[in-house]
Design a protein around this motif. Sequence first.
Motif, PDB file in Angstrom:
ATOM      1  N   GLU A 377       0.826  -1.204   0.000  1.00  0.00           N
ATOM      2  CA  GLU A 377       0.000   0.000   0.000  1.00  0.00           C
ATOM      3  C   GLU A 377       0.861   1.255   0.000  1.00  0.00           C
ATOM      4  O   GLU A 377       0.486   2.270  -0.578  1.00  0.00           O
ATOM      5  N   ARG A 380       1.703   2.029  -3.506  1.00  0.00           N
ATOM      6  CA  ARG A 380       0.515   2.487  -4.242  1.00  0.00           C
ATOM      7  C   ARG A 380       0.219   3.943  -3.911  1.00  0.00           C
ATOM      8  O   ARG A 380      -0.170   4.721  -4.791  1.00  0.00           O
ATOM      9  N   GLN A 381       0.399   4.333  -2.656  1.00  0.00           N
ATOM     10  CA  GLN A 381       0.188   5.729  -2.283  1.00  0.00           C
ATOM     11  C   GLN A 381       1.252   6.619  -2.923  1.00  0.00           C
ATOM     12  O   GLN A 381       0.944   7.694  -3.432  1.00  0.00           O
TER      13      GLN A 381
END
Length: 462
Positions: A377, A380-381
């Motif tokens: 994650e 992805r951020q």
Amino acid sequence: MIAPKPMSRPDRVSPWRYLQLFRRDILSAQPERLYKAWMAEFRTPFFRSYLANDPALVHTILRDRPRDFPKSSRIGEGLRPLLGQSVFLTNGPAWERQRRIIDPAFERGRLAHALPAMWEAGQAMVARVLDQIGDGTEIEVEEIASHAAADVIFRILFSIPIEDETAAQVFHEFRAYQRSQPILNLAAFVPLPRWMPRFHRAETKRAALKIRSLITRLVEDRGRAIATGTAPDDLATRIMTTPDPETGGCFSAEEMVDQVAIFFLAGHETSASALAWALYLCAAAPEWQSRIATEADSVMQATEVKRLTTSRDVFRETLRLYPPVPMMVRQSTKSETFRNRAVPKAAQLVLSPWHLHRHTRLWDAPDAFDPARWQTEAARQSARDAYMPFSAGPRVCPGAGFAMAEGPLLLSLLLRAVTLTPMPGKVPQPVAHLTVRARDGIWLSAHPRGHADTATAGSTDG
């Protein structure tokens, strides 16, 4: 594995020295502090330039208010002999009309028509490489990647392989253009009046003229085929037969030559850059190379490209570390205030994927080659905030979807056939010319996969 990165210049140099460094290589011409700065200002006797690394500023310039920040005409000066008035260089109504005609040909559903061409070009690439290496030898992979990417774009655009006489001539002349054309010429630094001649190298002008004459021949032949109803349903046909929904007019033959020139530049040069660096990174990280080869063994046809998830993560990571177009330049149309700093009208606003993708405040271990990050994650951020290998907003590259299919597919096809290992003492050094390439090429040892004499790959730190 730490990916090779150019050494930065000293923090302070004279404007004249900066100009010299910039013309030679825009990557090593920048100070180290830009990898952690949100914004930086550069002053020259002729203009002010501002690097924007703050994701909020990038979003404002590219997505929220793109009409207030058109492309800078200065950066396009060096490419004008080849690209004319292509979509890459235009702004305003001219650009909007061009995108209204071009974009439908690149819609997601059209990718299925391009995949067989990519597959055929990939198989041809593998056959050439296996023939070249025999039982094993040293190869220069930038040349291999350039040949393969050119083959892909000709098959997708005009349904002809690179072996076609005209296609081969364009490829040959484009190599000459690459060698003669710096990324910036005098007009990028000095605001010349429109009437003043631009100072392009004689070899650059000769190569550009030859390329455009060859493209003109292809466009005229296709126009005749369209008129007689015998044209294949490829990218060139779709673009040449798509009317502007607002005016009903199609591209003229001269306009189409401009567009084909940028399709070849963008679809060939950038794809070749990314593929070559991906091959190097896989050679230096043998565990990822093996994973790609194993994954590719189960893919038997072009329509299965979506199954190449490992190869796609490797390619994403390659584009993060080596974005083919390292910097983009916009121009302010009015005075602005960014991060409490006054930005005057006509300032040059530099958006740098190179620095954003390696920014120490935005990425974990930014200089490390780690394809596994794309399953986290955190990455992805970071990608949402600071990942733009194809630009962003309305001017995002229309062929981004094609590139993200082509790159993983060619990478997978080659690595399931060949094992690559780094050459001792030959760590490639990134430089930026038309795209991010290696100063002296990317040399690797290559053996047919499974060959008994295949060397064990070692780690490489740069």
